[in-house]
Design an enzyme around this catalytic site. Structure first.
Site, mmCIF file in Angstrom:
data_model
loop_
_atom_site.group_PDB
_atom_site.id
_atom_site.type_symbol
_atom_site.label_atom_id
_atom_site.label_comp_id
_atom_site.label_asym_id
_atom_site.label_seq_id
_atom_site.Cartn_x
_atom_site.Cartn_y
_atom_site.Cartn_z
ATOM 1 N N SER A 435 -13.825 2.877 -15.405
ATOM 2 C CA SER A 435 -12.996 2.040 -14.539
ATOM 3 C C SER A 435 -12.475 2.817 -13.340
ATOM 4 C CB SER A 435 -11.801 1.485 -15.321
ATOM 5 O OG SER A 435 -10.992 2.548 -15.781
ATOM 6 N N HIS A 456 -18.785 -2.243 -15.214
ATOM 7 C CA HIS A 456 -17.393 -2.179 -15.655
ATOM 8 C C HIS A 456 -16.950 -3.504 -16.272
ATOM 9 C CE1 HIS A 456 -12.860 -1.931 -14.599
ATOM 10 N NE2 HIS A 456 -13.074 -1.495 -15.813
ATOM 11 N N GLU A 468 -17.777 -5.716 -13.033
ATOM 12 C CA GLU A 468 -17.983 -5.091 -11.720
ATOM 13 C C GLU A 468 -19.268 -4.267 -11.789
ATOM 14 O OE1 GLU A 468 -13.582 -4.466 -9.793
ATOM 15 O OE2 GLU A 468 -14.128 -3.094 -11.394
ATOM 16 N N ASN A 506 -9.069 -2.591 -9.783
ATOM 17 C CA ASN A 506 -8.041 -1.551 -9.919
ATOM 18 C C ASN A 506 -7.571 -1.025 -8.570
ATOM 19 O OD1 ASN A 506 -8.070 -1.817 -12.655
ATOM 20 N ND2 ASN A 506 -9.251 0.025 -13.073
#
Length: 601
Positions: A435, A456, A468, A506
């Site tokens: 991540s 991800h 992702e 993130n």
């Protein structure tokens, strides 16, 4: 709540003038009239006043159709609303709420005129979300009666109201409008005077970062919006939300925030100026980040930037069997996802016992799905049969796709990729679920970096729809296509992004969480008020501190350090309060204490 400082009892706020009858002013007028207040809507434009009345008639008619109002209640509400184009008609108001355009000049002119019109005890409220309430109050003859009353759009639906005091505001005025907000069925949150207050102060920094991410061509507008909706459970993606708010409005708010904070994260992304000056202000103009059917429409139509629906140009490689490396929650969740989709799965860990324990965890998860009626017992048994536990990565010799889900430690991942390079057959796609670590560093640990890609997943993998897909500068086109085709088969929504820290979700989520921590650290607002503001004002499923405690403060700190190291932006430096809590072992729910305390299980 502060106690009144005067011997004179507060007059109930029965008659309320709303100055400015755009969307927000009309919504506030509706809320007030429904709560039994006498409302005077004032706008310099007769056409705006007429549109406001028509909107109220239409809104209340819909409420009758849906059984939320009777015809008599509707008639009473409409009878309580009068409109005028003359500010002097506010002379008898107990409270005036100004919702004029975000301009000091316009708002100060209104307040100066009101000083000569209203009674001495009348409270003057500004609906600004970007300008200084203190500066507006200081220009008034009675600064003690001026405060901020920030409703959220659409006012009838959104429960949050921010009550903004300046250093000059009388506590009696704050009490009066707080009680009014409660009478209206709203949740008032008391905040100090700084641009953006709580909700917009956190929201607009995040929206600005999303605009900058799109401007840098890091990801498409559709992928950025899908990532935040599916990865964070948000009601709208950031670019669609900017179009709804108005690109020009967002730029104004950010300019005010940057003037106060000098934080580069608040410096408006250049694309906001470009779109604003071109008149592409979002839904209201028919075009912003997206193109709409007509000005004011919510319907997005295809334009030159809309991706084609025919799929990718390069076909992917065939995938029949999948290897999942790891034995934790993420690895077992990913193995379950693949097995449910019909793939033969090898679940390998550092020992046979760990692999068997991970398979047993999947068995329990499938049993819960059967108990809830989501799948049959037969389908659950067949899914579990497709998973072969193994105590060695040698068992990956025949897999077509190997997915690594081990500890978030670059050295451990690189060692594993070096092993996969030796055991996996030529042409197998090697994916990492990292991540925050660089995918290319995993790729360089192999002799076939063209076969390595980021995939991800989000936790819990069986429930979360987002993946992702992270290409490095070395990833082959057919490896990228393979992962997209697999995502379709496992019913996940794939979004593309490049190999940089945080990817999409993130990189946008953690600066927002960090800014929330800074608000508490600076004693600007409480944990509870900030969480309430983001849930009620932003539609977030969890407040930032609830989310931080669930994610884990140590995990959050690690991601924030990676982002700060990658982008070198001082605004991304982890808040000292977060570092102190982690150092003290307060890591969130898993330790029983983080930002809040939890009962031990």
């Amino acid at each position: 709540m502060a106690t009144p400082q005067s011997d004179t009892p507060l007059s109930p706020l029965k008659t309320i003038a709303v100055v400015g009858l755009g969307t927000m002013g009309t919504g506030i007028a509706e809320v007030l009239a429904k709560a039994g207040r006498e409302v005077l809507g004032i706008d310099i434009s007769e056409a705006a006043a007429a549109r406001s009345v028509a909107a109220l008639e239409s809104s209340t008619a819909r409420a009758v159709e849906r059984g939320r109002l009777t015809e008599q209640e509707r008639a009473d509400i409409l009878a309580r609303v009068r409109t005028s184009t003359d500010l002097r008609s506010a002379a008898d108001a107990d409270l005036v709420i100004e919702v004029a355009p975000e301009s000091y000049e316009i708002k100060q002119q209104i307040f100066r005129e009101l000083d000569g019109i209203v009674r001495p005890g009348t409270i003057l409220a500004t609906g600004t979300n970007a300008l200084s309430v203190t500066r507006l109050a200081a220009d008034s003859a009675h600064p003690e009666r001026v405060l901020g009353l920030h409703f959220f759009n659409p006012a009838p639906a959104m429960r949050l109201v921010e009550v903004v005091s300046s250093v000059l505001t009388a506590p009696t005025a704050v009490d009066a409008v707080t009680n009014l907000a409660l009478d209206l069925g709203k949740e008032p949150v008391a905040v100090g005077d700084r641009p953006g207050f709580v909700a917009d102060g956190l929201l607009f920094g995040y929206l600005n970062q999303a605009a900058a991410m799109y401007e840098a061509k890091y990801a498409s507008r559709e992928d950025i919006d899908a990532a935040m909706k599916l990865g964070c459970g948000l009601p709208m993606g950031p670019l669609a939300l900017l179009d709804l708010i108005g690109v020009d409005t967002a730029r104004t708010v950010l300019e005010a925030m940057y003037a106060a904070s000098h934080d580069r994260l608040h410096a408006p992304a250049p694309i906001l100026r470009q779109l604003s000056e071109a008149g592409l202000t979002g839904r209201k103009s028919g075009r912003g980040f997206y193109t709409y059917e007509a000005p004011g429409s919510a319907t997005v139509v295809r334009d030159a930037l809309t991706p084609l629906t025919g799929g990718l140009d390069t076909p992917g490689r065939p995938v029949r069997s999948v290897g999942v490396a790891g034995s934790g929650t993420m690895a077992s969740g990913i193995a379950e996802v693949f097995a449910k989709a019909g793939y033969e799965v090898v679940l390998a860990a550092r020992s046979e016992e760990k692999a068997q324990a991970a398979k047993a965890r999947i068995g329990k998860s499938l049993s819960r799905s059967v108990d809830k009626g989501r799948m049959t017992a037969e389908a659950a048994a067949q899914t579990l049969d497709r998973i072969a536990p193994a105590g060695s990565y040698d068992s990956f010799a025949d897999v077509d796709l190997a997915v690594e889900a081990v500890a978030e430690d670059l050295e451990i991942k690189q060692q594993l990729f070096a092993t996969l390079d030796k055991v996996c057959k030529p042409g197998a796609v090697l994916a990492t679920t990292t991540s925050s670590l660089p995918v290319v560093a995993c790729a360089r640990a192999t002799s076939r970096p063209q076969d390595v890609i980021g995939m991800h997943f989000f936790n819990p993998a069986p429930a979360m729809k987002l993946v992702e897909v992270v290409r490095t500068v070395l990833t082959a086109e057919d490896a990228h296509s393979t992962v997209h085709e697999v995502c379709v088969k496992i019913k996940k929504h794939a979004v593309d992004c490049g190999d940089r820290a945080g990817f999409i979700v993130n990189a946008l989520l953690f600066p927002y969480l960090n800014n929330a921590i800074k608000m508490v650290q600076e004693h600007y607002a409480s944990l509870d008020d900030i969480d309430a503001a983001m849930k009620l004002g932003g539609g977030y499923p969890m407040g930032p501190f609830e989310l931080l405690d669930v994610v884990g403060l140590d995990v959050s700190l690690a991601i924030e350090k990676v982002l700060h190291r990658e982008f070198r932006d001082p605004g991304l430096a982890p808040a000292p309060l977060l570092e102190h809590l982690v150092a003290a072992g307060c890591l969130g729910r898993k330790t029983g204490r983080g930002f809040r305390e939890y009962a031990r299980r």
